[in-house]
Motif scaffolding. Sequence first.
Motif, PDB file in Angstrom:
ATOM      1  N   PHE A 179      40.482 -19.221  -1.876  1.00  0.00           N
ATOM      2  CA  PHE A 179      41.578 -19.845  -2.611  1.00  0.00           C
ATOM      3  C   PHE A 179      41.935 -18.969  -3.812  1.00  0.00           C
ATOM      4  CE2 PHE A 179      38.646 -22.852  -0.773  1.00  0.00           C
ATOM      5  CZ  PHE A 179      39.448 -23.784  -0.110  1.00  0.00           C
ATOM      6  N   GLY A 180      43.235 -18.726  -4.019  1.00  0.00           N
ATOM      7  CA  GLY A 180      43.639 -17.905  -5.153  1.00  0.00           C
ATOM      8  C   GLY A 180      43.031 -16.529  -5.095  1.00  0.00           C
ATOM      9  N   ASN A 181      43.128 -15.879  -3.946  1.00  0.00           N
ATOM     10  CA  ASN A 181      42.435 -14.623  -3.664  1.00  0.00           C
ATOM     11  C   ASN A 181      43.192 -13.433  -4.246  1.00  0.00           C
ATOM     12  OD1 ASN A 181      40.990 -12.525  -2.570  1.00  0.00           O
ATOM     13  ND2 ASN A 181      41.544 -12.960  -0.444  1.00  0.00           N
ATOM     14  N   PRO A 182      42.611 -12.696  -5.206  1.00  0.00           N
ATOM     15  CA  PRO A 182      43.326 -11.564  -5.801  1.00  0.00           C
ATOM     16  C   PRO A 182      43.736 -10.490  -4.806  1.00  0.00           C
ATOM     17  CG  PRO A 182      41.430 -12.146  -7.145  1.00  0.00           C
ATOM     18  CD  PRO A 182      41.314 -12.922  -5.870  1.00  0.00           C
ATOM     19  N   SER A 183      42.972 -10.305  -3.732  1.00  0.00           N
ATOM     20  CA  SER A 183      43.325  -9.237  -2.800  1.00  0.00           C
ATOM     21  C   SER A 183      44.581  -9.578  -2.009  1.00  0.00           C
ATOM     22  CB  SER A 183      42.166  -8.921  -1.851  1.00  0.00           C
ATOM     23  OG  SER A 183      42.022  -9.900  -0.858  1.00  0.00           O
ATOM     24  N   ALA A 184      44.922 -10.861  -1.922  1.00  0.00           N
ATOM     25  CA  ALA A 184      46.170 -11.232  -1.246  1.00  0.00           C
ATOM     26  C   ALA A 184      47.370 -10.683  -2.011  1.00  0.00           C
ATOM     27  CB  ALA A 184      46.270 -12.748  -1.107  1.00  0.00           C
ATOM     28  N   LYS A 185      47.221 -10.584  -3.330  1.00  0.00           N
ATOM     29  CA  LYS A 185      48.316 -10.076  -4.164  1.00  0.00           C
ATOM     30  C   LYS A 185      48.593  -8.604  -3.891  1.00  0.00           C
ATOM     31  CE  LYS A 185      49.981 -10.026  -8.923  1.00  0.00           C
ATOM     32  NZ  LYS A 185      49.811 -10.604 -10.265  1.00  0.00           N
ATOM     33  N   ILE A 186      47.588  -7.874  -3.449  1.00  0.00           N
ATOM     34  CA  ILE A 186      47.784  -6.452  -3.155  1.00  0.00           C
ATOM     35  C   ILE A 186      47.921  -6.221  -1.649  1.00  0.00           C
ATOM     36  CG2 ILE A 186      46.657  -5.681  -5.260  1.00  0.00           C
ATOM     37  CD1 ILE A 186      44.143  -5.092  -3.632  1.00  0.00           C
ATOM     38  N   GLY A 187      48.235  -7.290  -0.923  1.00  0.00           N
ATOM     39  CA  GLY A 187      48.531  -7.168   0.493  1.00  0.00           C
ATOM     40  C   GLY A 187      47.333  -7.098   1.410  1.00  0.00           C
ATOM     41  N   LEU A 188      46.158  -7.585   0.938  1.00  0.00           N
ATOM     42  CA  LEU A 188      44.953  -7.545   1.751  1.00  0.00           C
ATOM     43  C   LEU A 188      44.307  -8.926   1.861  1.00  0.00           C
ATOM     44  CD1 LEU A 188      43.382  -4.269   0.322  1.00  0.00           C
ATOM     45  CD2 LEU A 188      44.425  -4.561   2.590  1.00  0.00           C
ATOM     46  N   PRO A 189      45.039  -9.913   2.372  1.00  0.00           N
ATOM     47  CA  PRO A 189      44.401 -11.224   2.577  1.00  0.00           C
ATOM     48  C   PRO A 189      43.318 -11.119   3.635  1.00  0.00           C
ATOM     49  CG  PRO A 189      46.482 -11.142   3.739  1.00  0.00           C
ATOM     50  CD  PRO A 189      46.409  -9.875   2.910  1.00  0.00           C
ATOM     51  N   LEU A 190      42.357 -12.017   3.586  1.00  0.00           N
ATOM     52  CA  LEU A 190      41.284 -11.964   4.577  1.00  0.00           C
ATOM     53  C   LEU A 190      41.793 -12.223   5.986  1.00  0.00           C
ATOM     54  CD1 LEU A 190      38.252 -13.562   2.737  1.00  0.00           C
ATOM     55  CD2 LEU A 190      38.321 -11.345   3.864  1.00  0.00           C
ATOM     56  N   THR A 191      42.927 -12.883   6.105  1.00  0.00           N
ATOM     57  CA  THR A 191      43.483 -13.140   7.428  1.00  0.00           C
ATOM     58  C   THR A 191      43.924 -11.858   8.130  1.00  0.00           C
ATOM     59  OG1 THR A 191      45.580 -13.622   6.314  1.00  0.00           O
ATOM     60  CG2 THR A 191      44.210 -15.501   6.940  1.00  0.00           C
ATOM     61  N   SER A 192      44.024 -10.757   7.396  1.00  0.00           N
ATOM     62  CA  SER A 192      44.392  -9.474   7.999  1.00  0.00           C
ATOM     63  C   SER A 192      43.179  -8.670   8.453  1.00  0.00           C
ATOM     64  CB  SER A 192      45.216  -8.634   7.012  1.00  0.00           C
ATOM     65  OG  SER A 192      44.414  -8.224   5.908  1.00  0.00           O
ATOM     66  N   SER A 193      41.985  -9.173   8.206  1.00  0.00           N
ATOM     67  CA  SER A 193      40.771  -8.457   8.556  1.00  0.00           C
ATOM     68  C   SER A 193      40.608  -8.375  10.071  1.00  0.00           C
ATOM     69  CB  SER A 193      39.542  -9.155   7.967  1.00  0.00           C
ATOM     70  OG  SER A 193      38.346  -8.660   8.542  1.00  0.00           O
ATOM     71  N   PRO A 194      40.325  -7.181  10.608  1.00  0.00           N
ATOM     72  CA  PRO A 194      40.115  -7.069  12.051  1.00  0.00           C
ATOM     73  C   PRO A 194      38.855  -7.780  12.523  1.00  0.00           C
ATOM     74  CG  PRO A 194      39.622  -4.987  10.961  1.00  0.00           C
ATOM     75  CD  PRO A 194      40.256  -5.872   9.940  1.00  0.00           C
ATOM     76  N   VAL A 195      37.914  -8.013  11.618  1.00  0.00           N
ATOM     77  CA  VAL A 195      36.668  -8.688  11.979  1.00  0.00           C
ATOM     78  C   VAL A 195      36.759 -10.182  11.718  1.00  0.00           C
ATOM     79  CG1 VAL A 195      34.189  -8.865  11.499  1.00  0.00           C
ATOM     80  CG2 VAL A 195      35.307  -6.620  11.538  1.00  0.00           C
ATOM     81  N   TRP A 196      37.277 -10.555  10.535  1.00  0.00           N
ATOM     82  CA  TRP A 196      37.213 -11.942  10.084  1.00  0.00           C
ATOM     83  C   TRP A 196      38.540 -12.688  10.147  1.00  0.00           C
ATOM     84  CZ3 TRP A 196      32.306 -13.073   9.757  1.00  0.00           C
ATOM     85  CH2 TRP A 196      31.383 -12.096   9.374  1.00  0.00           C
ATOM     86  N   GLY A 197      39.624 -11.988  10.445  1.00  0.00           N
ATOM     87  CA  GLY A 197      40.938 -12.603  10.342  1.00  0.00           C
ATOM     88  C   GLY A 197      41.092 -13.889  11.115  1.00  0.00           C
ATOM     89  N   GLY A 198      40.603 -13.950  12.351  1.00  0.00           N
ATOM     90  CA  GLY A 198      40.776 -15.130  13.181  1.00  0.00           C
ATOM     91  C   GLY A 198      39.974 -16.322  12.731  1.00  0.00           C
ATOM     92  N   ARG A 199      38.960 -16.096  11.900  1.00  0.00           N
ATOM     93  CA  ARG A 199      38.134 -17.212  11.430  1.00  0.00           C
ATOM     94  C   ARG A 199      38.270 -17.412   9.919  1.00  0.00           C
ATOM     95  NH1 ARG A 199      32.419 -14.839  13.356  1.00  0.00           N
ATOM     96  NH2 ARG A 199      33.788 -13.916  14.907  1.00  0.00           N
ATOM     97  N   SER A 200      39.370 -16.889   9.348  1.00  0.00           N
ATOM     98  CA  SER A 200      39.587 -16.986   7.901  1.00  0.00           C
ATOM     99  C   SER A 200      40.832 -17.799   7.579  1.00  0.00           C
ATOM    100  CB  SER A 200      39.734 -15.592   7.278  1.00  0.00           C
ATOM    101  OG  SER A 200      38.563 -14.832   7.429  1.00  0.00           O
ATOM    102  N   ILE A 201      40.777 -18.490   6.446  1.00  0.00           N
ATOM    103  CA  ILE A 201      41.952 -19.116   5.859  1.00  0.00           C
ATOM    104  C   ILE A 201      42.010 -18.653   4.410  1.00  0.00           C
ATOM    105  CG2 ILE A 201      40.701 -21.276   5.322  1.00  0.00           C
ATOM    106  CD1 ILE A 201      43.422 -22.723   5.872  1.00  0.00           C
ATOM    107  N   ASP A 202      43.151 -18.123   4.000  1.00  0.00           N
ATOM    108  CA  ASP A 202      43.324 -17.494   2.697  1.00  0.00           C
ATOM    109  C   ASP A 202      44.520 -18.173   2.035  1.00  0.00           C
ATOM    110  OD1 ASP A 202      43.799 -15.678   0.558  1.00  0.00           O
ATOM    111  OD2 ASP A 202      42.933 -14.025   1.719  1.00  0.00           O
ATOM    112  N   LEU A 203      44.252 -19.112   1.133  1.00  0.00           N
ATOM    113  CA  LEU A 203      45.294 -19.993   0.608  1.00  0.00           C
ATOM    114  C   LEU A 203      45.726 -19.597  -0.799  1.00  0.00           C
ATOM    115  CD1 LEU A 203      43.895 -23.392   1.920  1.00  0.00           C
ATOM    116  CD2 LEU A 203      45.841 -22.104   2.808  1.00  0.00           C
ATOM    117  N   CYS A 204      47.021 -19.666  -1.032  1.00  0.00           N
ATOM    118  CA  CYS A 204      47.604 -19.341  -2.335  1.00  0.00           C
ATOM    119  C   CYS A 204      48.673 -20.377  -2.647  1.00  0.00           C
ATOM    120  CB  CYS A 204      48.214 -17.942  -2.292  1.00  0.00           C
ATOM    121  SG  CYS A 204      48.909 -17.376  -3.871  1.00  0.00           S
ATOM    122  N   THR A 205      48.532 -21.094  -3.747  1.00  0.00           N
ATOM    123  CA  THR A 205      49.561 -22.057  -4.121  1.00  0.00           C
ATOM    124  C   THR A 205      50.827 -21.310  -4.540  1.00  0.00           C
ATOM    125  OG1 THR A 205      48.670 -22.157  -6.370  1.00  0.00           O
ATOM    126  CG2 THR A 205      47.971 -23.874  -4.854  1.00  0.00           C
TER     127      THR A 205
END
Length: 218
Positions: A157-183
Amino acid sequence: MIDLDTRRLKGLVAAVVTAAAMLVAPAVTAPVAAAQDCPDIEVTFARGTDEPPGLGRVGGAFVDSLRGRVGGRSVGAYAVNYPASFDFLQVAAGANDASDHIQYMMNNCPNTRLVLGGYSQGAAVIDVIAAVPVPGAGFTAPLPPNAPDHVAAIAVFGNPSAKIGLPLTSSPVWGGRSIDLCTPGDPVCSGGNDVPAHSNYVPSGMTDQAAGFVAGLL
């Protein structure tokens, strides 16, 4: 490879520093949650900046919601032990503590389904664990290659890496089992400037949303 991963870790720290300069996270008292021995499910959660030791407000709400969605299965919780201060280089210390605990659970409770989570600076802690496979910049405890066999889901939640275009949902390993939420408008994880939005993850229902996503993977 090591230089690339070190740069990624430093980039995550820089993202936290930049975002945190725009706000001060409120200090909210929350108890430290203790996991029973080898629960069916365990959440490892890293709190946000300036929150007192424990799961934090967002982590506590997320764990409580998850417990109500998994039937009779037991849900333990481990609060990552790190300063969560304005010394953002301590993100690596949080990643080391979280990874050490995750690996302990993998070795000693192999049937426990593991869930990783974090809020704000704590989300950056989880980013490091998920994205950096080798030691660097103070991170000394990378997860072993078989970690995906044990980690069922990740929620941040409120993940700083999402701001630089690297949300966990883009991970080739973890993307399918990740939720990366930003209000909407949260300056920590988006280009917005709505500082109060960073404190809105519980009332917005996003902790419940994340719990529903994670429960579906358990």
